[in-house]
Design a protein around this motif. Sequence first.
Motif, mmCIF file in Angstrom:
data_model
loop_
_atom_site.group_PDB
_atom_site.id
_atom_site.type_symbol
_atom_site.label_atom_id
_atom_site.label_comp_id
_atom_site.label_asym_id
_atom_site.label_seq_id
_atom_site.Cartn_x
_atom_site.Cartn_y
_atom_site.Cartn_z
ATOM 1 N N ASN A 51 0.913 -1.300 0.107
ATOM 2 C CA ASN A 51 -0.058 0.100 0.022
ATOM 3 C C ASN A 51 0.893 1.288 0.022
ATOM 4 O OD1 ASN A 51 -2.467 1.021 -0.180
ATOM 5 N ND2 ASN A 51 -3.410 0.249 1.940
ATOM 6 N N ALA A 52 1.966 1.302 0.784
ATOM 7 C CA ALA A 52 2.894 2.306 0.930
ATOM 8 C C ALA A 52 3.321 2.468 -0.489
ATOM 9 C CB ALA A 52 3.851 2.076 2.068
ATOM 10 N N VAL A 53 3.757 1.516 -1.244
ATOM 11 C CA VAL A 53 4.579 1.715 -2.503
ATOM 12 C C VAL A 53 3.501 2.167 -3.614
ATOM 13 C CG1 VAL A 53 5.520 0.346 -4.460
ATOM 14 C CG2 VAL A 53 6.135 -0.220 -2.155
ATOM 15 N N LEU A 54 2.336 1.732 -3.449
ATOM 16 C CA LEU A 54 1.279 2.251 -4.448
ATOM 17 C C LEU A 54 1.012 3.739 -4.045
ATOM 18 C CD1 LEU A 54 -1.123 -0.726 -4.478
ATOM 19 C CD2 LEU A 54 0.277 0.254 -6.336
ATOM 20 N N GLY A 55 1.095 4.117 -2.874
ATOM 21 C CA GLY A 55 0.712 5.540 -2.412
ATOM 22 C C GLY A 55 1.956 6.200 -2.698
ATOM 23 N N LEU A 56 3.196 6.056 -3.019
ATOM 24 C CA LEU A 56 4.181 6.644 -3.349
ATOM 25 C C LEU A 56 4.082 7.591 -4.546
ATOM 26 C CD1 LEU A 56 7.361 5.115 -2.060
ATOM 27 C CD2 LEU A 56 6.204 7.127 -1.070
ATOM 28 N N ASN A 57 3.273 7.079 -5.477
ATOM 29 C CA ASN A 57 3.197 7.546 -6.722
ATOM 30 C C ASN A 57 1.920 7.011 -7.362
ATOM 31 O OD1 ASN A 57 3.677 8.468 -9.612
ATOM 32 N ND2 ASN A 57 5.617 8.887 -9.008
ATOM 33 N N GLN A 58 1.293 7.890 -8.222
ATOM 34 C CA GLN A 58 0.134 7.332 -8.543
ATOM 35 C C GLN A 58 0.336 6.325 -9.766
ATOM 36 O OE1 GLN A 58 -2.649 10.513 -10.463
ATOM 37 N NE2 GLN A 58 -4.434 9.192 -10.103
ATOM 38 N N LEU A 59 1.405 6.363 -10.577
ATOM 39 C CA LEU A 59 1.855 5.576 -11.762
ATOM 40 C C LEU A 59 2.585 4.211 -11.141
ATOM 41 C CD1 LEU A 59 2.808 8.295 -13.924
ATOM 42 C CD2 LEU A 59 0.749 6.941 -13.961
ATOM 43 N N PRO A 85 9.674 15.109 -3.855
ATOM 44 C CA PRO A 85 10.934 14.711 -4.282
ATOM 45 C C PRO A 85 10.944 13.127 -3.794
ATOM 46 C CG PRO A 85 11.409 16.493 -3.012
ATOM 47 C CD PRO A 85 10.196 16.507 -2.879
ATOM 48 N N PRO A 86 11.598 12.306 -4.610
ATOM 49 C CA PRO A 86 11.853 10.806 -4.280
ATOM 50 C C PRO A 86 12.540 10.889 -2.999
ATOM 51 C CG PRO A 86 12.237 11.227 -6.670
ATOM 52 C CD PRO A 86 11.925 12.474 -5.861
ATOM 53 N N LEU A 87 13.363 11.380 -2.659
ATOM 54 C CA LEU A 87 14.159 11.207 -1.362
ATOM 55 C C LEU A 87 13.306 11.518 -0.150
ATOM 56 C CD1 LEU A 87 17.669 12.474 -1.150
ATOM 57 C CD2 LEU A 87 16.873 10.335 -0.813
ATOM 58 N N ALA A 88 12.505 12.670 -0.452
ATOM 59 C CA ALA A 88 11.588 12.940 0.784
ATOM 60 C C ALA A 88 10.340 11.937 0.970
ATOM 61 C CB ALA A 88 10.852 14.252 0.615
ATOM 62 N N LYS A 89 9.800 11.430 -0.078
ATOM 63 C CA LYS A 89 8.930 10.238 0.227
ATOM 64 C C LYS A 89 9.396 9.222 0.947
ATOM 65 C CE LYS A 89 6.870 10.857 -4.330
ATOM 66 N NZ LYS A 89 6.786 10.047 -5.700
ATOM 67 N N LYS A 90 10.929 9.046 0.589
ATOM 68 C CA LYS A 90 11.407 7.769 1.210
ATOM 69 C C LYS A 90 11.566 8.164 2.784
ATOM 70 C CE LYS A 90 15.828 5.663 1.370
ATOM 71 N NZ LYS A 90 15.366 4.338 2.106
ATOM 72 N N TYR A 91 12.111 9.388 3.301
ATOM 73 C CA TYR A 91 12.200 9.707 4.757
ATOM 74 C C TYR A 91 10.769 9.771 5.402
ATOM 75 C CZ TYR A 91 16.877 11.574 3.321
ATOM 76 O OH TYR A 91 17.903 11.975 2.613
ATOM 77 N N VAL A 92 9.777 10.071 4.449
ATOM 78 C CA VAL A 92 8.425 10.019 5.106
ATOM 79 C C VAL A 92 8.100 8.632 5.562
ATOM 80 C CG1 VAL A 92 5.860 10.351 4.806
ATOM 81 C CG2 VAL A 92 7.462 12.115 3.963
#
Lengths: 300, 452
Positions: A46-54, B41-48
């Motif tokens: 769920n987290a992975v899907l949440g990170l980006n819509q695509l 940004p990708p890194l920020a997503k990772k930190y969250v």
Amino acid sequence: MASVASKLYSDDVSLLVLLLDTNPFFWSTTSIKFSQFLSHVLAFLNAVLGLNQLNQVVVIATGYSSCDYIYDSSLTPNGNFESSGSGMPALFGSLLEKLEDFAAKDEELSKEEEHEDRIASSLLSGSLSMALCYIQRVFRSGHLHPQPRILCLQGSPDGPEQYVAVMNSIFSAQRLMVPIDSCYIGTQNSAFLQQASYITGGVHHTPKQLDGLFQYLTTIFATDLHSRGFVQLPKPVGVDFRASCFCHKKTIDMGYICSVCLSIFCEHHKKCSTCGSVFGQSKLDDVSSVSNKKRKAPDT
Amino acid sequence: MPQVKIIAKNFMDMVASLTAIKLDKLYNNVFICEAILRSLPPLAKKYVLQLLYTDVPVPATMLEEWVLADGVSKHRAAIDRMIQLRIFMETTDRKKGTSYSLNPTFQKNLQKHIISGGVLPREPMNSNNAIKLPSLQELETYALQQWECFLLQLINSGQGEKLTGISSSMMKIFQRGLLSQRDRDGPRLTESGFQFLLMDTNAQLWYIIREYISNAEERDVDPAELISFLLELSFHVTGEAYNLNTLTEVQRNTLKDLADLGLVKLQQGRKDSWFIPTKLATNLSVSLADSSIRKEGYVMMETNFRMYAYSTSKLQCEILRLFARIEYQLPNLIACAITKESLYNAFDNGITSDQIITFLQQNSHPRCADRVPSIPENVTDQIRLWESDLKRIEMTQAHFYDEFPSKDVFEAACDFAREWRGLLWEDSKRMRLVVKSEVHNKMREFLHTQSK
């Protein structure tokens, strides 16, 4: 590869193919229950899907004697946000249902099989090839596709009889430039997974505490390929490069290699069983005359 | 070099500029948390994700250990962004130094979302209901048509055939910055207007939406509320119908405007009215770089500077006209040529060569897009050359000095100017020099001290 690169999304869009070990022989011996494990994994998905819509997630169950796709997020666009009322997203409803069907089918199949003294390994080679097939299909369809990677969540020990198939999958993943991440949750070490991650440039990690699995998964394996250039990730401490022999499927430290086709044998043969070349007459014990046959440890 | 005036960033910048109280209020909505997460940004997503289940503040030094040396600048950018959006709370301790923790509301909502998924405030219509829903294909055509119609109206300022329902006052707001009103020759596209037309659909949409939001206060609508509704809308399922009754008055009014832009399709049922989000709406929370609605290209560029565009759209014809000469138009094909004159015209209007080239690359026909490079090199080079032809003179603000009392003073002044990298020209025989304006003040002080 320029044309391939231009077909990618610019940022961190990823396609994660998760190989889920559902081997009942393994899960009956662990400290953590399968259901607990699954709840970690689902949260991670769920987290992975949440990170980006695509972002896209595909789950393949690896059973004892079969494997199958149990979930594909591209088939249910935006579906992960609809709740079926019970607090469980619809995504996981269908996943669990399929998983149940799969487990039942897998059990039946394993009963049919002659129960030899086989190690209780999962069919990793099968699920790896399925994952690669899926990725190949993604590569060929459409002009934009996410960056694929494979994550093996494996607990069962390696099945030496799958050696050739697994290695072949690993090499095709390498050619496709698809990293294979592996998270080994079993007690032994998995030489297959270590080699897979090493060769394809993925990350191999063995979590120490399984009750914190979600943290391990998000910290290490949720990292998209784009960010891997900037983030510290676990580095391999040592890779177990041992191979299995082609004749008895045993894991060996040292053996014989056919000089023509590089097949590996644990004992001396007159003829290569793979390519049929006839070996010279030097004998196993006769160390002095090892001339036209190479004897070496495979990890050199 | 003309500056690109329109930077259509996704409107998280706008969210970031909201006041703290409003931001915190926004985070009460699970979907906004989710959309904000996606915009990072990708890194920020990772930190969250990494800190999602950490309750204690994490020292900044520890965060820095997570990144490699190459990533330090990205790391800084990520942290700054998160502080700006109030996702990270910064606490400074004299002993332990700076440490960060996640915004508790944001954290709680995201945890909930990851474990159980979110529930939209409204359910889609049952599929067994009597109303026939448009297919996804139809919906997409509708959305693009609507959008194109809107754009045509925008640039033609009222000469479009089919008028959208957008009030003229609203249209004026959108046109602000894109069109300049001159007394006699009517409205003309400005520099940024031309650049706007060359952007891809998603970027254009963002620009318009941003204008729409920044204007919200004039219409007595709370911008925060509008933002939250738009973000929520992006999580609806494309092609499903939702009941209008579930919306507030403000949201319903907003929806009417959105329907004109093609973001939603309104449908009248027997009892209730429904709205169906299109792809344009559900893409709102996607970061700009990854617009999945990128259309198939239609332009073929040849080495002899002729360009064939497979298009029936009037808008696309207008866009090509910005920098190319249209030679003839067939039902499905526009044949044009890029000439020096047509390009000079474009440069005059403030379009840069890079914009033209990226436009051509982005819209090149699939057959051409497979080639590397997709636009013939001689064409791209020539476009750049023609542009640089126009820029042979560079203007710099400067000051002129003469009548130095002695050679020594003159030389000292030259050296001083050189030291500050401000010397543009010197004539030692007649003791004259030209210095950049930036250095003028320092130069004057220097000369004062010299004359004493």
